[in-house]
Design a protein around this motif. Sequence first.
Motif, mmCIF file in Angstrom:
data_model
loop_
_atom_site.group_PDB
_atom_site.id
_atom_site.type_symbol
_atom_site.label_atom_id
_atom_site.label_comp_id
_atom_site.label_asym_id
_atom_site.label_seq_id
_atom_site.Cartn_x
_atom_site.Cartn_y
_atom_site.Cartn_z
ATOM 1 N N VAL A 238 0.835 -1.209 0.000
ATOM 2 C CA VAL A 238 0.000 0.000 0.000
ATOM 3 C C VAL A 238 0.869 1.259 0.000
ATOM 4 O O VAL A 238 0.602 2.225 -0.728
ATOM 5 N N LEU A 239 1.924 1.232 0.811
ATOM 6 C CA LEU A 239 2.775 2.408 0.959
ATOM 7 C C LEU A 239 3.577 2.731 -0.299
ATOM 8 O O LEU A 239 3.691 3.904 -0.688
ATOM 9 N N LEU A 240 4.142 1.714 -0.945
ATOM 10 C CA LEU A 240 5.033 1.957 -2.082
ATOM 11 C C LEU A 240 4.367 2.755 -3.212
ATOM 12 O O LEU A 240 4.880 3.801 -3.616
ATOM 13 N N PRO A 241 3.222 2.295 -3.754
ATOM 14 C CA PRO A 241 2.586 3.109 -4.804
ATOM 15 C C PRO A 241 2.083 4.453 -4.297
ATOM 16 O O PRO A 241 2.122 5.447 -5.023
ATOM 17 N N SER A 242 1.636 4.491 -3.037
ATOM 18 C CA SER A 242 1.126 5.749 -2.481
ATOM 19 C C SER A 242 2.239 6.792 -2.392
ATOM 20 O O SER A 242 2.065 7.949 -2.812
ATOM 21 N N ILE A 243 3.404 6.388 -1.842
ATOM 22 C CA ILE A 243 4.516 7.313 -1.703
ATOM 23 C C ILE A 243 5.116 7.654 -3.066
ATOM 24 O O ILE A 243 5.624 8.761 -3.266
ATOM 25 N N PHE A 244 5.031 6.721 -4.019
ATOM 26 C CA PHE A 244 5.499 7.008 -5.376
ATOM 27 C C PHE A 244 4.698 8.165 -5.976
ATOM 28 O O PHE A 244 5.247 9.062 -6.627
ATOM 29 N N LEU A 245 3.387 8.158 -5.740
ATOM 30 C CA LEU A 245 2.537 9.244 -6.238
ATOM 31 C C LEU A 245 2.874 10.563 -5.543
ATOM 32 O O LEU A 245 2.902 11.623 -6.177
ATOM 33 N N VAL A 246 3.142 10.490 -4.236
ATOM 34 C CA VAL A 246 3.536 11.687 -3.485
ATOM 35 C C VAL A 246 4.890 12.191 -3.968
ATOM 36 O O VAL A 246 5.110 13.401 -4.099
ATOM 37 N N LEU A 247 5.807 11.259 -4.250
ATOM 38 C CA LEU A 247 7.126 11.607 -4.782
ATOM 39 C C LEU A 247 6.987 12.361 -6.103
ATOM 40 O O LEU A 247 7.648 13.391 -6.328
ATOM 41 N N ALA A 248 6.106 11.868 -6.968
ATOM 42 C CA ALA A 248 5.870 12.521 -8.261
ATOM 43 C C ALA A 248 5.318 13.927 -8.071
ATOM 44 O O ALA A 248 5.728 14.875 -8.740
ATOM 45 N N ALA A 249 4.385 14.078 -7.111
ATOM 46 C CA ALA A 249 3.803 15.388 -6.837
ATOM 47 C C ALA A 249 4.851 16.341 -6.271
ATOM 48 O O ALA A 249 4.876 17.530 -6.615
#
Length: 288
Positions: A68-79
């Motif tokens: 759950v964390l990996l894709p979520s933080i990836f999206l935050v990283l992109a933002a």
Amino acid sequence: MIYIVLSVICSVTVAVLLKLAKRYQINIIQAVTVNYFTALSLCFLFFKPDVRLLTTAAPWPIYIALAVLLPSIFLVLAASVKKLGIVKTDIAQRLSLFIPILAAYFIFREGFNEYKLIGLAIGFLAIILTFVRKSEKETSSKHWIYPIAVFIGFGIIDILFKQIALYKDLPYTTSLFTVFALAFVVSMAIVIFMVIARKTKLQLVNLACGLILGFFNFGNILFYMKAHKALAENPSTVFAAMNMGVIVLGSLIGIIIFKEKLSKLNYVGIFLALVAVIFITLSQNAIR
């Protein structure tokens, strides 16, 4: 050292790709989903994980949390890269190493030496100076939630991966493959929901971007692991070179290629971030 250089290049390339995503109208969640499919495919190809070893005794709660964390933080990283640039995002990601260090002290009761205490103090000062703004008009204050989330998110992810590494009944590569597979399932579920809700459309360009993203994302992990294997007697060297390399290369690309504007205090923050990594590395040597 070639493995460290390749790992640094792969890590910074991921940030560059995320920086370019807006320019080419890439749908990040679609690209992230393909990224995890690419990563788990390469993981299967290179590491040959034996999934038959997986049992109910495996650390499934940690696997699921990471999925759950990996894709979520990836999206935050992109933002974060989109709103604040590569320089500040990369530093937030690299200084997230302080969270597992603090967890080691407060949760796992590991001892601290003077080098680690100095490194933590300098690191927190580096964070403040790196993210300080020139003026109130430079960046909306709501955007600062992104690097903060990157800092906290990657710190928690690091703690969870360390817990997996401590689980000796399964090879680490098998656990890594399992996490990638579950992260792909979570990301795919999000994409399917968004397509059904007509919030997004599937596009070939997102597939291409995801393949490239996954290649470099996995390359970062592969070369980092190879560097630790090649320099098995000097893990602190790998740790320091990797973190400092990403900070320096990411800063140079952000400033020179993408013309990211930094204040004098921001530059001082970058320098202190490097000093903090050096002290943390010295603390590891001191423990030995």
